[in-house]
Design a protein around this motif. Structure first.
Motif, PDB file in Angstrom:
ATOM      1  N   ARG A  36       8.156   2.764   9.266  1.00  0.00           N
ATOM      2  CA  ARG A  36       7.979   4.060   8.435  1.00  0.00           C
ATOM      3  C   ARG A  36       6.756   4.208   7.730  1.00  0.00           C
ATOM      4  O   ARG A  36       6.385   5.304   7.720  1.00  0.00           O
ATOM      5  N   ASN A  41      -6.086  -0.785  10.497  1.00  0.00           N
ATOM      6  CA  ASN A  41      -7.014  -1.179   9.917  1.00  0.00           C
ATOM      7  C   ASN A  41      -6.796  -2.007   8.477  1.00  0.00           C
ATOM      8  O   ASN A  41      -7.574  -2.918   8.131  1.00  0.00           O
ATOM      9  N   LEU A  42      -5.581  -1.597   8.075  1.00  0.00           N
ATOM     10  CA  LEU A  42      -5.213  -2.673   7.046  1.00  0.00           C
ATOM     11  C   LEU A  42      -4.750  -4.032   7.511  1.00  0.00           C
ATOM     12  O   LEU A  42      -5.219  -5.039   6.839  1.00  0.00           O
ATOM     13  N   SER A  70      10.208  -0.244   5.746  1.00  0.00           N
ATOM     14  CA  SER A  70       9.837  -0.794   6.745  1.00  0.00           C
ATOM     15  C   SER A  70       8.322  -0.558   7.548  1.00  0.00           C
ATOM     16  O   SER A  70       7.890   0.545   6.961  1.00  0.00           O
ATOM     17  N   VAL A 127       0.845  -1.077  -0.101  1.00  0.00           N
ATOM     18  CA  VAL A 127       0.028   0.088  -0.089  1.00  0.00           C
ATOM     19  C   VAL A 127       0.933   1.256  -0.137  1.00  0.00           C
ATOM     20  O   VAL A 127       0.582   1.979  -0.756  1.00  0.00           O
ATOM     21  N   PHE A 167      -0.120   5.289  -5.736  1.00  0.00           N
ATOM     22  CA  PHE A 167      -0.813   6.093  -5.386  1.00  0.00           C
ATOM     23  C   PHE A 167      -0.465   7.178  -4.373  1.00  0.00           C
ATOM     24  O   PHE A 167      -0.761   8.321  -4.368  1.00  0.00           O
ATOM     25  N   TYR A 168       0.584   6.674  -3.769  1.00  0.00           N
ATOM     26  CA  TYR A 168       1.323   7.517  -2.618  1.00  0.00           C
ATOM     27  C   TYR A 168       2.228   8.442  -3.123  1.00  0.00           C
ATOM     28  O   TYR A 168       2.769   9.430  -2.410  1.00  0.00           O
ATOM     29  N   THR A 184      -4.663   3.639  10.425  1.00  0.00           N
ATOM     30  CA  THR A 184      -4.712   3.152   8.849  1.00  0.00           C
ATOM     31  C   THR A 184      -4.133   1.838   8.704  1.00  0.00           C
ATOM     32  O   THR A 184      -4.692   0.724   8.212  1.00  0.00           O
ATOM     33  N   VAL A 229       3.973   3.583   9.245  1.00  0.00           N
ATOM     34  CA  VAL A 229       3.148   4.084  10.246  1.00  0.00           C
ATOM     35  C   VAL A 229       3.293   5.511  10.329  1.00  0.00           C
ATOM     36  O   VAL A 229       2.494   6.217  10.422  1.00  0.00           O
ATOM     37  N   VAL A 230       4.361   5.877  10.403  1.00  0.00           N
ATOM     38  CA  VAL A 230       4.830   7.446  10.287  1.00  0.00           C
ATOM     39  C   VAL A 230       4.029   8.152   9.077  1.00  0.00           C
ATOM     40  O   VAL A 230       3.561   9.222   9.148  1.00  0.00           O
ATOM     41  N   HIS A 231       4.311   7.402   7.975  1.00  0.00           N
ATOM     42  CA  HIS A 231       3.674   7.953   6.813  1.00  0.00           C
ATOM     43  C   HIS A 231       2.014   8.077   6.597  1.00  0.00           C
ATOM     44  O   HIS A 231       1.351   8.911   6.282  1.00  0.00           O
ATOM     45  N   ILE A 232       1.396   6.743   6.991  1.00  0.00           N
ATOM     46  CA  ILE A 232       0.194   6.862   6.751  1.00  0.00           C
ATOM     47  C   ILE A 232      -0.779   6.745   7.991  1.00  0.00           C
ATOM     48  O   ILE A 232      -2.030   6.631   8.003  1.00  0.00           O
TER      49      ILE A 232
END
Ligand SMILES: [Zn+2]
Ligand SMILES: [Zn+2]
Lengths: 280, 293
Positions: A74, A86-87, A71, A57, A62-63, A83, A76-79
């Motif tokens: 990382r 939930n993924l 990692s 993802v 998309f991002y 989120t 987690v820090v970005h999205i």
């Protein structure tokens, strides 16, 4: 394997569930609103399927991130943690991989191999003086290097069963018997998937060459870690053959396989940690 | 360029005698370029009053950018009256949810189901186009350029930077600065800290030197202590962002629903006292407040 089969494989993997223990823990953890973030991240980091889902993802077009992210932390820090959580829940909702499947391939033993290879790989990367980021990426490389086998066990169990049996009976490398029965080996299948998922070149190349000739220090750490894990019988991913270090790898660490194992000291704590995580 | 607040409340509309001054509608900001192009940030309940002012100018073209799909940022969409009239053009911009893979059209179609709303999506007369925006990719709208960046919230949330007519504005949507999930004694603490710093740097760059920085500042420090991870900022975090990014003006918004006019007045007074440097550039967002630059 035909290229139409390649495409089909990639599509099938989208629906692939995660490993039983991690599914169970994701469900447990997410039903508790006060759960600590690091526990959730740890569950994801120790499950190849969940890790792949998150990395896929975050690295999707998309991002549009200029730099690939290998990692989970990382990501987690970005999205955002929620989120990512939930993924993980959406994967957990797909059910779980069966521990024993028609291919006679144990998910638990596989996971022990993947997790210990990951831990050893990171240790070797530190020893080889790779950057902090490459060291943490090498854990991911270890975790994902044999992903192709999980896919075979799940989606072509009959052919994979034959490959496993012949590898065991004749004591030949599994990637060779896979070629014979499936037409593609797990390193190639893993590479194909890693490319589709937009993982970094570093990971893709390490997975591609983990039974061949690694092209850089990062890949050499993975190659060596894989052999060490097998030599010490940490888990089992179906391949009875331990390969000796090619010259480049022996040079990298300044010694052959057995000497390196000796030099690394007692690694059994890695197996213990992995077992704690994997056992139901 | 100028902009105007039509909704400044977080979470739920709060009409009543205690919110007359700052307003009770949820998030909506109108932006006009010098060429009078219309850009709207978020479609909370404030968008209804904005829509009233557009009726006499129809047909119109509106570019609505949604920061995220929580109710208080989309609830006014079905009441944006121009959607019911032919010849209007509405461009709805938003992200693709990484969990559900759904695009921004889902926000509107979910609301236009017969159990929730009497008119079905197929019955909207305006031409509505849904556009998916990606972080870091600038979208051109007439003379304006809009650049989204992902900002931490429990759901995918974009902050938008709008550059136009030599001026600039940044709106965070809902945003809580993420904290380290590890303790200082954990192995991963240092590397995670590195990731956070890198992301923070990216955020400050996106806000750099804007003429107006509009931030989610839902909580006081005391409130925040029990609301960690809820996805909102504080007055303090807003001021910190503004000084780091060298913003020329700071607008604090997304007022907590129980916050009365008197509360906000008091908070404003205290903030000005504590931050004299911000005396002429700190503002509490209120409905109807219009700023030109
Ligand atoms: Zn292998
Ligand atoms: Zn929100």
């Amino acid at each position: 394997m035909l290229s139409s089969e390649h495409a089909e494989l990639v599509a099938l993997v989208e629906k692939m569930p995660a490993f039983p223990k991690s599914v169970q823990r994701v469900v447990q953890l997410t039903s508790n609103i006060d759960v600590s973030a690091k526990e959730i991240v740890q569950v994801i980091e120790c499950d190849p399927v969940l890790t792949v889902k998150i990395l896929k993802v975050i690295n999707s077009a998309f991002y549009g991130l200029s730099q690939k992210i290998n990692s989970v932390q990382r990501a987690v820090v970005h999205i955002g943690l929620n989120t990512v959580k939930n993924l993980a829940m959406s994967v957990a909702a797909m059910g779980m991989l069966k521990n024993s499947n028609q291919a006679n391939f144990s998910a638990t033993a596989f996971l022990l191999h993947a997790l210990t290879t990951a831990a050893i790989s990171r240790k070797l990367a530190e020893r080889a003086g790779l950057s902090q980021q490459e060291c943490s990426d090498s854990f991911v490389a270890g975790l994902l290097h044999d992903f192709g086998k999980v896919v075979f066990a799940e989606f072509m169990p009959e052919r994979f069963r034959l490959a496993l049996a012949k590898s065991r009976e004749d004591n030949v490398s599994l990637h060779l018997t896979e070629l014979e029965f499936i037409g593609i080996n797990h390193a190639e299948a893993g590479t194909l998937l890693a490319e589709k998922w937009g993982l970094s070149e570093l990971l893709i190349e390490a997975i591609r060459h983990h039974h061949g000739r690694p092209v850089n220090a990062f890949g050499e750490c993975l190659f060596a870690a894989n052999q060490i894990s097998k030599h010490l019988h940490f888990g089992d991913a179906g391949n009875p053959v331990v390969e000796a270090f090619p010259e480049a790898i022996a040079d990298r660490f300044g010694m052959p396989l057995e000497a390196l194992i000796e030099d690394l000291g007692d690694l059994r704590f890695m197996l213990k940690e992995a077992e704690l995580f994997v056992k139901l | 360029m100028k902009f105007k607040f039509w909704g400044v409340r977080g979470s739920i509309p709060t009409p009543g005698p205690q919110t007359v001054k700052y307003g009770g509608n949820t998030t909506c900001i109108e932006i006009r370029t010098n060429r009078n192009e219309l850009i709207i940030l978020d479609a909370g309940t404030g968008i209804h009053a904005l829509a009233q002012t557009l009726l006499r100018d129809m047909p119109i073209t509106a570019h609505i950018f949604i920061t995220h799909t929580h109710w208080d940022h989309i609830q006014g969409l079905p009441f944006f009256l121009p959607i019911f009239f032919k010849n209007n053009r509405i461009n709805l911009y938003g992200g693709q949810d990484p969990v559900t893979d759904e695009n921004i059209n889902r926000a509107l179609s979910a609301q236009l189901q017969y159990s929730y709303f009497p008119i079905h999506e197929a019955q909207l007369k305006a031409r509505i186009d849904y556009l998916t925006v990606r972080p870091g990719e600038t979208v051109s709208v007439g003379s304006a350029r809009i650049t989204p960046i992902i900002l931490n919230h429990p759901v995918l949330n974009f902050g938008y930077r709008v550059d136009c007519d030599g001026a600039s504005l940044f709106f965070t949507g809902d945003f809580e600065s993420p904290i380290n999930i590890y303790q200082p004694e954990d192995d991963n603490y240092a590397s995670y800290r590195g990731f956070l710093l890198e992301k923070h740097q990216e955020i400050i760059e996106a806000m750099q030197d804007v003429d107006a920085l509009i931030v989610d500042s839902s909580y006081t420090d005391e409130e925040y202590a029990t609301r960690l991870g809820w996805g909102h900022g504080t007055y303090r975090s807003g001021i910190k962002l503004a000084s780091e990014a060298n913003a020329k003006r700071l607008f604090l918004t997304h007022h907590e629903p129980t916050r009365t006019d008197a509360d906000l007045d008091l908070i404003y007074r205290d903030l000005l006292e504590q931050h004299p440097r911000f005396a002429d550039k700190l503002f509490i967002a209120r409905e109807g407040l219009e700023v030109c630059f």
